[in-house]
Design a protein around this motif. Sequence first.
Motif, mmCIF file in Angstrom:
data_model
loop_
_atom_site.group_PDB
_atom_site.id
_atom_site.type_symbol
_atom_site.label_atom_id
_atom_site.label_comp_id
_atom_site.label_asym_id
_atom_site.label_seq_id
_atom_site.Cartn_x
_atom_site.Cartn_y
_atom_site.Cartn_z
ATOM 1 N N LYS A 185 -12.678 6.253 -0.670
ATOM 2 C CA LYS A 185 -12.025 6.100 -1.969
ATOM 3 C C LYS A 185 -12.523 7.228 -2.845
ATOM 4 O O LYS A 185 -13.730 7.474 -2.918
ATOM 5 N N PHE A 186 -11.586 7.923 -3.496
ATOM 6 C CA PHE A 186 -11.926 9.045 -4.361
ATOM 7 C C PHE A 186 -11.410 8.800 -5.773
ATOM 8 O O PHE A 186 -10.248 8.437 -5.964
ATOM 9 N N TRP A 187 -12.273 9.003 -6.762
ATOM 10 C CA TRP A 187 -11.843 9.027 -8.154
ATOM 11 C C TRP A 187 -11.155 10.367 -8.395
ATOM 12 O O TRP A 187 -11.493 11.366 -7.760
ATOM 13 N N LEU A 188 -10.224 10.410 -9.329
ATOM 14 C CA LEU A 188 -9.529 11.656 -9.629
ATOM 15 C C LEU A 188 -10.151 12.429 -10.782
ATOM 16 O O LEU A 188 -10.033 13.649 -10.829
ATOM 17 N N HIS A 189 -10.785 11.741 -11.727
ATOM 18 C CA HIS A 189 -11.280 12.403 -12.943
ATOM 19 C C HIS A 189 -12.751 12.116 -13.156
ATOM 20 O O HIS A 189 -13.080 11.081 -13.745
ATOM 21 N N HIS A 212 -7.273 6.548 -8.819
ATOM 22 C CA HIS A 212 -8.039 6.928 -7.633
ATOM 23 C C HIS A 212 -7.120 6.872 -6.421
ATOM 24 O O HIS A 212 -5.972 6.440 -6.519
ATOM 25 N N ILE A 213 -7.631 7.309 -5.289
ATOM 26 C CA ILE A 213 -6.848 7.337 -4.050
ATOM 27 C C ILE A 213 -7.749 6.883 -2.902
ATOM 28 O O ILE A 213 -8.949 7.172 -2.895
ATOM 29 N N HIS A 214 -7.156 6.150 -1.981
ATOM 30 C CA HIS A 214 -7.844 5.746 -0.762
ATOM 31 C C HIS A 214 -7.365 6.656 0.361
ATOM 32 O O HIS A 214 -6.220 7.106 0.352
ATOM 33 N N MET A 264 0.825 -1.174 0.000
ATOM 34 C CA MET A 264 0.000 0.000 0.000
ATOM 35 C C MET A 264 0.873 1.242 0.000
ATOM 36 O O MET A 264 1.184 1.771 1.053
ATOM 37 N N PRO A 265 1.289 1.675 -1.165
ATOM 38 C CA PRO A 265 2.127 2.883 -1.205
ATOM 39 C C PRO A 265 1.379 4.115 -0.679
ATOM 40 O O PRO A 265 0.285 4.431 -1.147
ATOM 41 N N THR A 266 1.957 4.761 0.314
ATOM 42 C CA THR A 266 1.405 6.015 0.822
ATOM 43 C C THR A 266 1.898 7.141 -0.072
ATOM 44 O O THR A 266 3.103 7.278 -0.291
ATOM 45 N N VAL A 267 0.977 7.933 -0.587
ATOM 46 C CA VAL A 267 1.322 9.039 -1.484
ATOM 47 C C VAL A 267 1.648 10.283 -0.665
ATOM 48 O O VAL A 267 2.641 10.958 -0.908
ATOM 49 N N PHE A 268 0.797 10.590 0.330
ATOM 50 C CA PHE A 268 1.076 11.711 1.228
ATOM 51 C C PHE A 268 0.178 11.602 2.450
ATOM 52 O O PHE A 268 -0.744 10.798 2.495
ATOM 53 N N ARG A 269 0.502 12.404 3.444
ATOM 54 C CA ARG A 269 -0.304 12.515 4.660
ATOM 55 C C ARG A 269 -0.651 13.980 4.860
ATOM 56 O O ARG A 269 0.162 14.853 4.578
ATOM 57 N N ALA A 270 -1.849 14.217 5.352
ATOM 58 C CA ALA A 270 -2.294 15.586 5.634
ATOM 59 C C ALA A 270 -3.306 15.540 6.769
ATOM 60 O O ALA A 270 -4.260 14.750 6.721
ATOM 61 N N ASP A 271 -3.086 16.359 7.783
ATOM 62 C CA ASP A 271 -4.026 16.487 8.894
ATOM 63 C C ASP A 271 -4.402 15.142 9.519
ATOM 64 O O ASP A 271 -5.546 14.925 9.905
ATOM 65 N N GLY A 272 -3.444 14.230 9.580
ATOM 66 C CA GLY A 272 -3.701 12.926 10.177
ATOM 67 C C GLY A 272 -4.324 11.906 9.231
ATOM 68 O O GLY A 272 -4.523 10.755 9.603
ATOM 69 N N PHE A 273 -4.643 12.309 8.012
ATOM 70 C CA PHE A 273 -5.182 11.396 7.001
ATOM 71 C C PHE A 273 -4.036 10.810 6.189
ATOM 72 O O PHE A 273 -3.072 11.499 5.870
ATOM 73 N N ARG A 274 -4.161 9.522 5.863
ATOM 74 C CA ARG A 274 -3.171 8.871 4.997
ATOM 75 C C ARG A 274 -3.815 8.630 3.640
ATOM 76 O O ARG A 274 -4.888 8.029 3.542
ATOM 77 N N PHE A 275 -3.163 9.129 2.600
ATOM 78 C CA PHE A 275 -3.647 8.999 1.227
ATOM 79 C C PHE A 275 -2.776 7.950 0.539
ATOM 80 O O PHE A 275 -1.554 8.108 0.469
ATOM 81 N N PHE A 276 -3.394 6.902 0.034
ATOM 82 C CA PHE A 276 -2.633 5.766 -0.488
ATOM 83 C C PHE A 276 -3.422 5.042 -1.568
ATOM 84 O O PHE A 276 -4.597 5.313 -1.792
ATOM 85 N N PHE A 277 -2.748 4.110 -2.233
ATOM 86 C CA PHE A 277 -3.440 3.191 -3.116
ATOM 87 C C PHE A 277 -2.892 1.799 -2.870
ATOM 88 O O PHE A 277 -1.866 1.636 -2.213
ATOM 89 N N TYR A 278 -3.620 0.804 -3.341
ATOM 90 C CA TYR A 278 -3.199 -0.583 -3.182
ATOM 91 C C TYR A 278 -2.341 -0.983 -4.379
ATOM 92 O O TYR A 278 -2.573 -0.514 -5.494
ATOM 93 N N SER A 279 -1.377 -1.855 -4.156
ATOM 94 C CA SER A 279 -0.521 -2.307 -5.257
ATOM 95 C C SER A 279 -1.293 -3.178 -6.243
ATOM 96 O O SER A 279 -0.922 -3.277 -7.404
ATOM 97 N N ALA A 281 -12.147 15.790 -0.367
ATOM 98 C CA ALA A 281 -12.233 16.038 -1.809
ATOM 99 C C ALA A 281 -11.371 17.236 -2.201
ATOM 100 O O ALA A 281 -10.719 17.231 -3.246
ATOM 101 N N VAL A 282 -11.347 18.260 -1.364
ATOM 102 C CA VAL A 282 -10.495 19.424 -1.623
ATOM 103 C C VAL A 282 -9.026 19.019 -1.580
ATOM 104 O O VAL A 282 -8.240 19.393 -2.456
ATOM 105 N N LEU A 283 -8.645 18.228 -0.578
ATOM 106 C CA LEU A 283 -7.246 17.781 -0.482
ATOM 107 C C LEU A 283 -6.861 16.915 -1.686
ATOM 108 O O LEU A 283 -5.753 17.031 -2.212
ATOM 109 N N VAL A 284 -7.774 16.064 -2.117
ATOM 110 C CA VAL A 284 -7.506 15.237 -3.299
ATOM 111 C C VAL A 284 -7.330 16.124 -4.528
ATOM 112 O O VAL A 284 -6.382 15.958 -5.298
#
Length: 80
Positions: free
Chosen positions: A37-41, A26-28, A1-16, A60-63
């Motif tokens: 889970k958020f779609w990007l487009h 998308h991003i989890h 599960m690569p972590t892309v970034f962290r913000a305000d205690g949230f971990r943004f990642f995707f599964y391999s 959604a704003v952070l994404v």
Amino acid sequence: MPTVFRADGFRFFFYSNEGDPREPVHIHVMKGDGEAKFWLHPVSVARSSGFDARTQRRLAVLVAENASVIEKAWHDHFRD
């Protein structure tokens, strides 16, 4: 599960393993008992559990603000 970034205690990642065929970019997001889970487009909530509507809007704003970072990490990882 690569972590892309962290913000305000949230971990943004995707599964391999993101499906076969692979799902669109998308991003989890996780924090405590919440996960989404958020779609990007376009940026939209695919699913959410444990986050209220206000938190989902904030996520959604952070994404959206980090969409280019998320997309680059996705393509670098999956070599699309």
